[in-house]
Scaffold this motif. Structure first.
Motif, PDB file in Angstrom:
ATOM      1  N   ALA A   1      32.989  31.015  20.293  1.00 40.42           N
ATOM      2  CA  ALA A   1      33.707  30.669  19.058  1.00 40.42           C
ATOM      3  C   ALA A   1      33.014  31.270  17.840  1.00 40.42           C
ATOM      4  O   ALA A   1      33.668  31.787  16.925  1.00 40.42           O
ATOM      5  N   ALA A   2      31.699  31.231  17.831  1.00 43.30           N
ATOM      6  CA  ALA A   2      30.962  31.778  16.685  1.00 43.30           C
ATOM      7  C   ALA A   2      31.178  33.283  16.589  1.00 43.30           C
ATOM      8  O   ALA A   2      31.424  33.829  15.499  1.00 43.30           O
ATOM      9  N   GLU A   3      31.090  33.951  17.724  1.00 41.00           N
ATOM     10  CA  GLU A   3      31.295  35.394  17.721  1.00 41.00           C
ATOM     11  C   GLU A   3      32.727  35.740  17.335  1.00 41.00           C
ATOM     12  O   GLU A   3      32.984  36.723  16.636  1.00 41.00           O
ATOM     13  N   PHE A   4      33.662  34.943  17.801  1.00 38.68           N
ATOM     14  CA  PHE A   4      35.076  35.197  17.512  1.00 38.68           C
ATOM     15  C   PHE A   4      35.369  35.010  16.025  1.00 38.68           C
ATOM     16  O   PHE A   4      35.884  35.903  15.350  1.00 38.68           O
TER      17      PHE A   4
ATOM     18  N   TRP B   1      42.855  43.460  21.541  1.00 36.95           N
ATOM     19  CA  TRP B   1      43.249  42.818  22.801  1.00 36.95           C
ATOM     20  C   TRP B   1      42.044  42.683  23.738  1.00 36.95           C
ATOM     21  O   TRP B   1      41.989  43.264  24.794  1.00 36.95           O
ATOM     22  N   GLY B   2      41.065  41.888  23.308  1.00 37.58           N
ATOM     23  CA  GLY B   2      39.911  41.661  24.175  1.00 37.58           C
ATOM     24  C   GLY B   2      38.691  41.271  23.365  1.00 37.58           C
ATOM     25  O   GLY B   2      38.281  42.004  22.479  1.00 37.58           O
ATOM     26  N   ILE B   3      38.140  40.110  23.667  1.00 37.61           N
ATOM     27  CA  ILE B   3      36.904  39.727  22.993  1.00 37.61           C
ATOM     28  C   ILE B   3      35.718  39.963  23.924  1.00 37.61           C
ATOM     29  O   ILE B   3      34.750  40.601  23.543  1.00 37.61           O
ATOM     30  N   THR B   4      35.811  39.518  25.165  1.00 43.07           N
ATOM     31  CA  THR B   4      34.770  39.858  26.146  1.00 43.07           C
ATOM     32  C   THR B   4      35.410  40.697  27.254  1.00 43.07           C
ATOM     33  O   THR B   4      36.626  40.749  27.387  1.00 43.07           O
TER      34      THR B   4
ATOM     35  N   LEU C   1      34.693  43.511  22.870  1.00 40.22           N
ATOM     36  CA  LEU C   1      33.697  43.827  21.850  1.00 40.22           C
ATOM     37  C   LEU C   1      32.367  43.175  22.236  1.00 40.22           C
ATOM     38  O   LEU C   1      31.333  43.459  21.649  1.00 40.22           O
ATOM     39  N   LEU C   2      32.452  42.282  23.218  1.00 36.19           N
ATOM     40  CA  LEU C   2      31.260  41.661  23.799  1.00 36.19           C
ATOM     41  C   LEU C   2      31.224  42.047  25.272  1.00 36.19           C
ATOM     42  O   LEU C   2      32.268  42.121  25.922  1.00 36.19           O
ATOM     43  N   ARG C   3      30.028  42.275  25.777  1.00 36.10           N
ATOM     44  CA  ARG C   3      29.900  42.580  27.204  1.00 36.10           C
ATOM     45  C   ARG C   3      30.126  41.298  28.012  1.00 36.10           C
ATOM     46  O   ARG C   3      30.215  40.211  27.462  1.00 36.10           O
ATOM     47  N   SER C   4      30.176  41.457  29.301  1.00 39.52           N
ATOM     48  CA  SER C   4      30.414  40.298  30.156  1.00 39.52           C
ATOM     49  C   SER C   4      29.316  39.243  29.980  1.00 39.52           C
ATOM     50  O   SER C   4      29.561  38.045  30.141  1.00 39.52           O
ATOM     51  N   ASP C   5      28.110  39.676  29.640  1.00 44.64           N
ATOM     52  CA  ASP C   5      27.021  38.702  29.450  1.00 44.64           C
ATOM     53  C   ASP C   5      27.023  38.108  28.045  1.00 44.64           C
ATOM     54  O   ASP C   5      26.134  37.324  27.691  1.00 44.64           O
TER      55      ASP C   5
ATOM     56  N   TYR D   1      31.417  45.811  18.250  1.00 44.46           N
ATOM     57  CA  TYR D   1      31.431  44.546  17.506  1.00 44.46           C
ATOM     58  C   TYR D   1      30.763  44.755  16.160  1.00 44.46           C
ATOM     59  O   TYR D   1      31.288  44.355  15.102  1.00 44.46           O
ATOM     60  N   GLU D   2      29.605  45.378  16.201  1.00 42.88           N
ATOM     61  CA  GLU D   2      28.856  45.573  14.950  1.00 42.88           C
ATOM     62  C   GLU D   2      29.561  46.571  14.023  1.00 42.88           C
ATOM     63  O   GLU D   2      29.517  46.428  12.801  1.00 42.88           O
TER      64      GLU D   2
END
Lengths: 419, 419
Positions: free
Chosen positions: A75-78, A332-335, A347-351, A358-359
């Motif tokens: 949520a914070a990253e989103f 269309w994709g956050i992780t 924009l985030l890797r699976s981990d 992202y940056e």
């Protein structure tokens, strides 16, 4: 902030007042932006399991799921970048068994997001893919009745929580779709595309007259123009034109995008880039026509791919935000977890770690296009002039808005003061 | 004559009567077909100079001209296979200087063809290509006024001679056409495609309510479907859907054609294959997008190419005539002289000799699908039963018809006798 984004930028005069309502002259105050008026969105599919629980077997696995990332981290990253989340209402996932809907989880997720200031959008009301198996084989009249009921129930049931819907998805190919048996294609074939669009919009409009309703398509050729012209000519009111740009086969470039946006801008409607993706791994071969046909066991994110994705996402967002007709971009994709086709589009890797993309996006949305906490001094009448991207701002904790009109506002207690 | 063409074939009973009106029983008579009901057409561009004279400088060279072939020879070769001729009304050729039209030559040619039993079709009323240079730069309102006037004047002026028109040509690409400045594209861009179609059909319909009016396009993708759906939804009455199939890049095959025809047949309108070509030389490279971009000094007809063209024209015509929705096939080239793009698409070589494709087509239109003079014996009531392709027939010189309804008719003097 040069002329490129002039249409996104406003300047406003704000009178800062004390608790007694009197203007505070010659005072140092802190101004900062709270939110963009422009809709920077992403899919919120990953939140459904995290907020609403795992769901039952039948609903599982329909796009998204962010294994490994905790809710608060995600949520914070989103919310650091995005102010809008798209939630999945694919019929096959939402109602896998006739009459047994996933409403509870989706409502909980939507409520949770809205509570954190995120605008929620629903996708899609009418589509021919990700269909429930129980629908197949029912008579056309029954399918139409059920489809109308579904649209009405979703839009009225979520009114107040979800105010934007992809009312119909991919109507251009709908009647001639040949990549999977479904009950919607024969209906579209017999009724025609415009009648299908009308069905979706009429039912949704009646269920929530205030909703923003989109037509949405991946086909950005003249076919979509012709469909839109036909729909408008037929008197169906569209609130925004949705343009998909899944670029698994490579970024299409600013020139393509500019020409494409110009073609669709001439209908005078807001353009929403509803589904935009750029991969951070190898590209899908260009000979694949239906992206769904490309299935590989593993599609890794690579260092080279991540650098390219970061570069391209900046170019892409710059060109879209520069175009006056564009009102929303939905990535269309956050992780990478559970992403469509297993592609490394997040924009985030699976981990959960941030990719360079992202940056890169942060450097625009929360950098170049954003007003961070900034000290200013009020003039003799207690006013400051603030210039920035349209959106919500605050001065010493009191909110104000910079809108397209650039109307002056007042913060603090008392009536707004127009200068 | 097997089931493939069952929808094209009728059977009728004809009572043969003597000069006194009495049935002629047990008499040997000769029956033969005079004409196909199906429209087998070709361009009649070559006739314009031969019948109407060379024309002035400005009109010259706009598609067609059959140098070397005499009028009677050409006419005999044409009418042996074709019952319909398309004449050119390109604005740039018809009115090269404002107010100075090529009407006289075209009217003479149309009259000459009609006098020989040929149905004449006009092509096209509204298009963005082959435009007069004087139109470019005029204000949009003036362009629209002139365009409307042109449509009205052509259709009303030729009413009685020309009853079929391509009312609008290539509307799908019209507003986004980028391969040549013209005054129609900006008009289409500002009015929209459906408004352009409506303009063409409204003016033409008002000028000749009995005319058969076509929408015509080379774009056979979903875009054209979407346009047609929009036009029909907008209440514009279309009489037939025109489908171009210029196959300079190779024959597309029966399967493609069948699927394509099925897609357009679902609007319930007659389908006209308005512009069909097959080359008898090398194929145009497939990477050329606008066929107009392929310009070479010489494109020879070859022995190998002629054999291929003959084979493919038979396959093509068989598949089209087999489809119940197809009502017309118009081939786009009688001789190779002055053909579009200089391509060897004709059925006659430049020297007027027949290519194998001519004879191949003859074996269908005047062979397998035709009733040659045939002796039959009337029964005790003076009747014969005749079965054949829909069209006009005669028995001992007296005309009768085999129509789709298969209604019985009577030949000779006296009232038709229904049995």
């Amino acid at each position: 902030m040069n002329d490129t984004y002039a249409h996104r930028i406003g300047e406003t005069s704000v009178v800062v007042r004390g608790p007694d309502g009197r203007p505070l002259a010659d005072r140092v105050v802190t101004v900062q932006q709270r939110r963009h008026a422009f809709s920077f969105g992403n899919i919120g599919f990953d939140f459904v399991s995290l907020v609403g629980g795992p769901g039952d077997e039948a609903s599982a696995g329909v796009f998204g799921g962010a294994a490994g990332l905790g809710l608060e981290t995600l949520a914070a990253e989103f919310t650091h970048l995005f102010n809008t989340a798209t939630l999945p209402f694919y019929w096959g996932g939402y109602e896998p068994v006739r009459g047994r809907t996933d409403r509870q989880r989706l409502e909980a997720t939507a409520r949770w997001l809205v509570g954190r200031g995120v605008t929620v959008k629903g996708h899609p009301l009418v589509w021919h893919t990700v269909q429930p198996s129980w629908l197949l084989g029912l008579p056309a009249g029954e399918v139409e009745r059920l489809l109308r009921a579904r649209v009405r129930e979703l839009v009225s049931g979520f009114a107040g929580l979800i105010g934007t819907w992809d009312a119909i998805n991919e109507a251009v190919i709908m009647p001639v779709f040949a990549n999977g048996d479904n009950a919607i294609t024969p209906l579209a074939r017999s009724k025609g595309r415009i009648a299908m669009v009308r069905l979706a919009f009429e039912e949704a409009r009646a269920a929530d007259p205030g909703a923003t309703l989109l037509i949405n398509d991946f086909d950005l050729s003249s076919a979509y123009e012709c469909l839109i012209e036909g729909v408008l000519e037929a008197g169906v009111r569209i609130d925004a034109i949705g343009l998909q740009t899944h670029m698994h086969q490579g970024y299409r470039g600013e020139e393509y995008m500019g020409r494409m946006l110009d073609r669709f801008a001439r209908y005078g409607l807001p353009l929403h880039l509803t589904e935009s993706t750029l991969v951070s791994g190898h590209l899908m071969p260009s000979e694949i026509e239906d992206l769904n046909d490309y299935r590989i066991p593993s599609w890794p994110s690579t260092e080279e791919g991540e650098a390219r994705q970061a570069d391209e996402i900046v170019r892409h967002y710059r060109s879209l935000v520069a175009h006056p007709a564009v009102a929303a971009i939905n990535y269309w994709g956050i992780t990478d977890n559970g992403s469509w086709l297993g592609a490394p589009v997040g924009l985030l890797r699976s981990d959960g770690s941030r990719k360079p993309s992202y940056e890169a996006l942060e450097s625009l949305i929360k950098g170049e296009w954003w007003l961070p906490p900034t000290e200013m001094r009020t003039d003799a009448s207690g006013a400051i002039r603030v210039r920035g991207f349209h959106g919500e701002y605050e001065v010493d904790g009191m909110p104000f808005t910079i809108g397209a009109s650039g109307a002056p506002v007042s913060s603090g207690t008392g009536a707004p003061s127009v200068r």
